[in-house]
Every structure is written in C-alpha cells, then in structure tokens.
Design a protein around this motif. Structure first.
Motif, PDB file in Angstrom:
ATOM      1  N   ASN A  77       0.833  -1.208   0.000  1.00  0.00           N
ATOM      2  CA  ASN A  77       0.000   0.000   0.000  1.00  0.00           C
ATOM      3  C   ASN A  77       0.865   1.255   0.000  1.00  0.00           C
ATOM      4  O   ASN A  77       0.587   2.222  -0.733  1.00  0.00           O
ATOM      5  CB  ASN A  77      -0.929   0.001   1.210  1.00  0.00           C
ATOM      6  N   LEU A  78       1.917   1.256   0.822  1.00  0.00           N
ATOM      7  CA  LEU A  78       2.824   2.409   0.852  1.00  0.00           C
ATOM      8  C   LEU A  78       3.509   2.594  -0.502  1.00  0.00           C
ATOM      9  O   LEU A  78       3.662   3.723  -0.988  1.00  0.00           O
ATOM     10  CB  LEU A  78       3.871   2.217   1.951  1.00  0.00           C
ATOM     11  N   ILE A  79       3.926   1.489  -1.106  1.00  0.00           N
ATOM     12  CA  ILE A  79       4.565   1.563  -2.419  1.00  0.00           C
ATOM     13  C   ILE A  79       3.601   2.128  -3.463  1.00  0.00           C
ATOM     14  O   ILE A  79       3.998   2.875  -4.372  1.00  0.00           O
ATOM     15  CB  ILE A  79       5.071   0.166  -2.842  1.00  0.00           C
ATOM     16  N   ASN A  80       2.326   1.813  -3.300  1.00  0.00           N
ATOM     17  CA  ASN A  80       1.303   2.295  -4.242  1.00  0.00           C
ATOM     18  C   ASN A  80       0.799   3.688  -3.903  1.00  0.00           C
ATOM     19  O   ASN A  80      -0.143   4.184  -4.522  1.00  0.00           O
ATOM     20  CB  ASN A  80       0.125   1.317  -4.275  1.00  0.00           C
ATOM     21  N   GLY A  81       1.432   4.321  -2.910  1.00  0.00           N
ATOM     22  CA  GLY A  81       1.073   5.695  -2.575  1.00  0.00           C
ATOM     23  C   GLY A  81      -0.099   5.835  -1.633  1.00  0.00           C
ATOM     24  O   GLY A  81      -0.691   6.919  -1.526  1.00  0.00           O
ATOM     25  N   GLU A  82      -0.437   4.773  -0.923  1.00  0.00           N
ATOM     26  CA  GLU A  82      -1.569   4.813  -0.005  1.00  0.00           C
ATOM     27  C   GLU A  82      -1.085   4.860   1.445  1.00  0.00           C
ATOM     28  O   GLU A  82      -0.112   4.209   1.809  1.00  0.00           O
ATOM     29  CB  GLU A  82      -2.447   3.577  -0.202  1.00  0.00           C
ATOM     30  N   ALA A  83      -1.777   5.612   2.268  1.00  0.00           N
ATOM     31  CA  ALA A  83      -1.442   5.682   3.683  1.00  0.00           C
ATOM     32  C   ALA A  83      -1.804   4.371   4.379  1.00  0.00           C
ATOM     33  O   ALA A  83      -2.702   3.648   3.951  1.00  0.00           O
ATOM     34  CB  ALA A  83      -2.177   6.842   4.348  1.00  0.00           C
ATOM     35  N   VAL A  84      -1.085   4.081   5.453  1.00  0.00           N
ATOM     36  CA  VAL A  84      -1.317   2.869   6.233  1.00  0.00           C
ATOM     37  C   VAL A  84      -1.685   3.269   7.657  1.00  0.00           C
ATOM     38  O   VAL A  84      -1.070   4.160   8.246  1.00  0.00           O
ATOM     39  CB  VAL A  84      -0.049   1.977   6.243  1.00  0.00           C
ATOM     40  N   TYR A  85      -2.688   2.590   8.209  1.00  0.00           N
ATOM     41  CA  TYR A  85      -3.097   2.823   9.594  1.00  0.00           C
ATOM     42  C   TYR A  85      -2.954   1.502  10.350  1.00  0.00           C
ATOM     43  O   TYR A  85      -3.549   0.494   9.961  1.00  0.00           O
ATOM     44  CB  TYR A  85      -4.538   3.321   9.645  1.00  0.00           C
ATOM     45  N   GLN A  86      -2.149   1.509  11.393  1.00  0.00           N
ATOM     46  CA  GLN A  86      -1.860   0.283  12.118  1.00  0.00           C
ATOM     47  C   GLN A  86      -1.763   0.580  13.610  1.00  0.00           C
ATOM     48  O   GLN A  86      -1.140   1.555  14.022  1.00  0.00           O
ATOM     49  CB  GLN A  86      -0.535  -0.329  11.617  1.00  0.00           C
ATOM     50  N   LYS A  87      -2.355  -0.270  14.414  1.00  0.00           N
ATOM     51  CA  LYS A  87      -2.305  -0.086  15.864  1.00  0.00           C
ATOM     52  C   LYS A  87      -0.926  -0.442  16.392  1.00  0.00           C
ATOM     53  O   LYS A  87      -0.352  -1.475  16.046  1.00  0.00           O
ATOM     54  CB  LYS A  87      -3.369  -0.938  16.545  1.00  0.00           C
ATOM     55  N   GLU A  88      -0.391   0.414  17.229  1.00  0.00           N
ATOM     56  CA  GLU A  88       0.924   0.214  17.834  1.00  0.00           C
ATOM     57  C   GLU A  88       0.918  -1.025  18.723  1.00  0.00           C
ATOM     58  O   GLU A  88      -0.039  -1.299  19.443  1.00  0.00           O
ATOM     59  CB  GLU A  88       1.276   1.448  18.669  1.00  0.00           C
ATOM     60  N   TYR A  89       2.022  -1.793  18.669  1.00  0.00           N
ATOM     61  CA  TYR A  89       2.163  -2.948  19.546  1.00  0.00           C
ATOM     62  C   TYR A  89       2.851  -2.514  20.832  1.00  0.00           C
ATOM     63  O   TYR A  89       3.907  -1.879  20.791  1.00  0.00           O
ATOM     64  CB  TYR A  89       2.981  -4.050  18.858  1.00  0.00           C
ATOM     65  N   THR A  90       2.290  -2.851  21.972  1.00  0.00           N
ATOM     66  CA  THR A  90       2.789  -2.337  23.255  1.00  0.00           C
ATOM     67  C   THR A  90       3.556  -3.379  24.066  1.00  0.00           C
ATOM     68  O   THR A  90       3.778  -3.197  25.258  1.00  0.00           O
ATOM     69  CB  THR A  90       1.622  -1.798  24.099  1.00  0.00           C
TER      70      THR A  90
END
Length: 213
Positions: A77-90
């Motif tokens: 997705n990043l390579i295709n120019g799209e933003a990524v939303y991911q929950k942080e691992y704690t």
C-alpha cells in the motif's frame, strides 16, 4: 509520487542497536521524504491474556507470531502511494494504551524487523538490504538492560528467552541471509557518532540518487 518508492530493509537481532540506527537514519530526512514500517507492530496480539509464566514460555521469536499477510499488504500500500493505519504494539504492557499509527507514503520506504529477509515476499520487494551486526555478548547486555529496566521482566525470564527463543530465531531466520545484504554494519560500540556517520553516508547517497528531481 511520480515513481516507485525506493524500499530499504533493515534487519538486526535483538540488542543489535537497530532502533538507534533507525532513529539516526530518519533524522537525515524530512518527514515527507521517508516513512518507516516496523514488523513489531504486526505481532498477533496474544500476550495480554497470558500469565507471567505463560508469557515466559511463549516464543515470540518465530515467524508464525507475525501477521505477515497484513505486513506485506501494508508495504505494498505504501509503495502504491496509499497511507497505512496500524495499531501500535505495546509489548504486552497492560498499562500502555496503543496508539493508532498513521504512516504516510514517501519516496523512501523503510521496513524493519527480524524476519523481513526470511519472508520471501518482503525480501523480493527490497531495493536495499541492511544488516545490523553485533557480537552476541554485547547484544545480550543491551537486551538485559532494556527488559530489566524498561519492561520490568525478571532476569531469569530474560535469560530463558535469550537462550531458548532469541538466539535460535536469530540463527535460523536472520543470520542465513546476512551475506545477501547490500550493507553489513557492525554496531559493537556505544559511540553515537559512529552510527551517525554511517547513516549520514548512506542517506547522502540516497539523496543524490533517489531524491533528485
């Protein structure tokens, strides 16, 4: 972005100093020039339901503990120019509230983690592979300092994981790919200037060859 991003993979075992290397590296660029996706944020979230003894015995240092399908999808997705939303691992800290991470695409995409070279689909995407190499005894001392002080783990648990999980995983899933890497960086010192100089050299090369108009 008018052209495909340049994708850099940074791999290193526990205690290699990979986090400090990445921090120094990112400091050489503007926010819109580079982004970072960390394998750590793709662990299956199982640790928060475990007892201390179950956590000690559970092996987090296996490729099967990573949601690699989602990891690969987000890299693409990043390579295709799209933003990524991911929950942080704690890291199984029940007192930590995970943040929702927003990773915006950039001309340089950095991917880091223990298994990024082992996962063939990720390895094939990488335009540059960097291996952070550290002597085992130094890496262990760094791991002890982090887990005892920052995460509050008992020393016996840390040593158990090191001997039974961490080093076997390093030998099986990372070390075999060392010779395939474009750059092998030895990080046995605590001298920040050494890493800053190395990251400066690499970033200057990228700036001249990748970020040119």
């Amino acid at each position: 972005m008018s052209k495909k991003p340049f994708v850099i993979g940074v791999a290193g075992g526990s205690g290699s100093g990979k986090t400090f290397f990445l921090k120094c590296f990112l400091n050489h660029f503007k926010k819109e020039e580079i982004c970072l996706l960390s394998q750590d944020d793709y662990y299956y979230r199982v640790g928060h339901t475990m007892t201390a003894e179950e956590n000690k015995l559970y092996n987090f240092d296996l490729p099967s503990t990573i949601d690699n399908s989602q990891f690969v999808n987000d890299i693409k997705n990043l390579i295709n120019g799209e933003a990524v939303y991911q929950k942080e691992y704690t890291f199984n800290n029940p007192n930590a509230e995970p943040k929702l991470l927003e990773i915006q695409p950039a001309p340089i995409v950095m991917v880091e983690g223990l298994f990024i070279l082992h996962f063939e689909e990720i390895s094939e995407i990488l335009d540059m592979k960097i291996f952070i190499d550290t002597d085992e005894d130094i890496a262990l001392q760094r791991r002890l300092k982090r887990d005892l002080i920052e995460r509050g783990y008992p020393e016996g648990d840390v040593l158990y994981k090191w001997n039974n999980h961490v080093m076997p995983a390093f030998n099986d899933y990372l070390l075999p790919y060392k010779k395939q890497c474009d750059k092998i960086i030895t990080n046995n010192t605590h001298v920040a200037e050494d890493i800053i100089e190395i990251t400066s050299e690499i970033s200057n090369q990228l700036r001249e060859n990748i970020l040119v108009l």
